[in-house]
Design a protein around this motif. Structure first.
Motif, PDB file in Angstrom:
ATOM      1  N   ALA A  38     -64.576  26.305  -6.628  1.00 61.56           N
ATOM      2  CA  ALA A  38     -65.391  25.872  -7.765  1.00 61.56           C
ATOM      3  C   ALA A  38     -65.774  26.995  -8.714  1.00 61.56           C
ATOM      4  N   LEU A  39     -65.344  28.224  -8.465  1.00 60.27           N
ATOM      5  CA  LEU A  39     -65.714  29.326  -9.351  1.00 60.27           C
ATOM      6  C   LEU A  39     -65.234  29.046 -10.774  1.00 60.27           C
ATOM      7  N   HIS A  40     -66.157  29.178 -11.734  1.00 58.46           N
ATOM      8  CA  HIS A  40     -65.904  28.977 -13.162  1.00 58.46           C
ATOM      9  C   HIS A  40     -65.657  27.517 -13.545  1.00 58.46           C
ATOM     10  N   ARG A  41     -65.726  26.601 -12.583  1.00 64.70           N
ATOM     11  CA  ARG A  41     -65.622  25.182 -12.934  1.00 64.70           C
ATOM     12  C   ARG A  41     -66.945  24.714 -13.522  1.00 64.70           C
ATOM     13  N   VAL A  42     -66.900  23.620 -14.287  1.00 64.82           N
ATOM     14  CA  VAL A  42     -68.072  23.150 -15.036  1.00 64.82           C
ATOM     15  C   VAL A  42     -68.644  21.898 -14.369  1.00 64.82           C
ATOM     16  N   ARG A 163     -72.684  24.281 -17.410  1.00 66.83           N
ATOM     17  CA  ARG A 163     -72.568  25.740 -17.341  1.00 66.83           C
ATOM     18  C   ARG A 163     -71.580  26.120 -16.244  1.00 66.83           C
ATOM     19  N   PRO A 164     -70.535  26.885 -16.573  1.00 66.05           N
ATOM     20  CA  PRO A 164     -69.550  27.256 -15.546  1.00 66.05           C
ATOM     21  C   PRO A 164     -70.214  27.925 -14.355  1.00 66.05           C
ATOM     22  N   LEU A 165     -69.739  27.577 -13.170  1.00 65.36           N
ATOM     23  CA  LEU A 165     -70.331  28.104 -11.945  1.00 65.36           C
ATOM     24  C   LEU A 165     -69.929  29.567 -11.742  1.00 65.36           C
ATOM     25  N   ARG A 166     -70.938  30.398 -11.433  1.00 65.74           N
ATOM     26  CA  ARG A 166     -70.727  31.809 -11.162  1.00 65.74           C
ATOM     27  C   ARG A 166     -70.785  32.057  -9.662  1.00 65.74           C
ATOM     28  N   ALA A 167     -70.448  33.273  -9.271  1.00 59.24           N
ATOM     29  CA  ALA A 167     -70.458  33.600  -7.845  1.00 59.24           C
ATOM     30  C   ALA A 167     -71.837  33.369  -7.242  1.00 59.24           C
ATOM     31  N   GLN A 168     -72.895  33.771  -7.956  1.00 60.27           N
ATOM     32  CA  GLN A 168     -74.245  33.599  -7.424  1.00 60.27           C
ATOM     33  C   GLN A 168     -74.636  32.126  -7.319  1.00 60.27           C
ATOM     34  N   ASP A 169     -74.102  31.291  -8.231  1.00 61.21           N
ATOM     35  CA  ASP A 169     -74.353  29.853  -8.128  1.00 61.21           C
ATOM     36  C   ASP A 169     -73.724  29.282  -6.865  1.00 61.21           C
TER      37      ASP A 169
END
Length: 411
Positions: A38-42, A163-169
């Protein structure tokens, strides 16, 4: 094809008008993906906490769980003496209760035992005798402790929609036990190149007048960077009878279409004519007040956004960064795009500009100085030599050497 006298006139728009006014309604549908992918997915909808996090009060330091009131008034010169009632083990329910005058030994991350309301750091204690410690600094209730819902309350938003998912998310979602996420599908973006002179990059020997297709592969890379799935539509001749079926076929399988049009006025008009007949509401603008990239076309054809870019690769890439990538993100449900990396610098020389036109200037950045990189608009080497670009706004007639500018950096 209608002749020059029958061409439809389109008013040139500013870049600001295009960004604010051209807002196609198309959005990709939702799909479920595992958290690991899911990294960078919206996210298609906000992701909320199924329960409080961390879910229990825990220590943030190594030390002793205490009743804060038992430490009031202590100091280096007047330490307090408390009895060690037991120890808390990591990953286990506390087997000890802290009562008046007692403490429990605590590791960082351990569960706060019943009766305790604070943790005093081990640095502010020492063993006075076996089973007894002295405390030399007071604590207040909540010191050295994370509340059971301090990271997130049950039902709180962990990751917003758009908001695109980041590593911390992803880490936060994993901590909440979320293992899959509903996200927007990646927009399918079909990239066409047009022109009788354009040949595939793998062409070994060029005949006079031929050029290898430099735009498609670079535009596809920018599509991917914006979160889209590029589809190579191939090279189409400057012929409306060839272009119309190619675009019509792509319309049913694309979320967005990008056309790198021929450089000649006639070729651009042919592309606009075909796009105009693709579907309603049709062309939104044909011409932008920007340098480079004026002959840009924006259209909404039957619900599919279409971007007609200049045939010049450098101009096409400049415009696509400013308008195409935001459109890819928008169609893909991204309402909070990630900020572009940028740096403040001093301009190394005067820059002339024409009022009413947005100028995009390529620059190198060294030791806090932004030096413009000049060259003919057909030269890709101007882009490859640059670290980023600055924008001279429409209302400006230039920038003076030494002016502080913001440079958007290439990743």
């Amino acid at each position: 094809m209608a002749g020059p006298a029958a061409r439809e006139f389109f008013t040139t728009r500013t870049v600001a008008e295009a960004r604010a006014g051209f807002r196609p309604g198309r959005r990709t549908p939702a799909e479920t993906v595992p958290l690991t992918g899911a990294l960078h997915r919206v996210p298609a909808a906000a992701v909320t906490a199924p329960h409080a996090l961390p879910g229990f009060a825990r220590s943030t330091v190594d030390g002793y769980a205490v009743r804060a009131a038992d430490t009031y008034g202590v100091s280096e010169g007047l330490p307090g003496y408390l009895e060690v009632a037991g120890a808390v083990r990591m990953g286990a329910e506390p087997g000890v209760t802290v009562g008046p005058g007692t403490v429990a030994s605590m590791p960082t991350g351990g569960v706060l035992p019943p009766g305790a309301d604070a943790v005093v750091m081990i640095e502010y204690t020492q063993e006075a005798m076996p089973g007894t410690i002295e405390v030399v600094r007071p604590v207040a209730p909540g010191d050295g402790v994370v509340r059971a819902d301090e990271d997130a309350a049950a039902g709180a938003e962990l990751a917003p929609a758009g908001r695109p998912l980041r590593a911390q998310d992803l880490g936060m979602l994993a901590a909440a036990g979320v293992t899959s996420v509903s996200v927007h599908a990646r927009p399918r973006v079909t990239v066409f190149s047009t022109g009788d002179e354009v040949v595939p990059p793998g062409t070994g020997v060029l005949r006079p007048g031929q050029v290898r297709d430099a735009s498609a592969v670079a535009l596809a890379a920018l599509v991917a960077e914006a979160g889209g799935e590029p589809v190579m539509g191939g090279i189409v001749p400057d012929d409306p009878e060839a272009l119309k079926p190619a675009l019509s076929a792509a319309l049913t399988a694309s979320d967005l279409i990008v056309i790198s049009a021929g450089s000649s006025v006639g070729a651009r008009d042919e592309t606009a004519g075909v796009v105009r007949r693709l579907g309603e509401p049709g062309i939104w603008c044909h011409g932008l007040a920007i340098k480079p990239g004026k002959p840009t076309l924006l259209a909404d054809c039957g619900g599919v956004p279409v971007i007609g870019l200049p045939g010049n690769p450098r101009s096409a890439l400049v415009v696509f960064r400013l308008l195409g990538m935001p459109l890819v993100r928008l169609v893909g449900g991204c309402t909070t795009p990630p900020p572009e990396p940028a740096v403040r610098a001093r301009l190394g020389r005067d820059l002339a500009s024409a009022a009413g036109r947005l100028d995009v200037v390529q620059v190198r950045v060294r030791d806090g100085v932004a030096t413009p990189v000049f060259g003919l608009s057909a030269l890709l080497s101007v882009l490859t030599a640059a670290d980023g670009y600055l924008i001279v706004p429409e209302e400006a007639t230039g920038l003076d050497a030494g002016a502080e500018v913001e440079v958007t950096l290439y990743r």
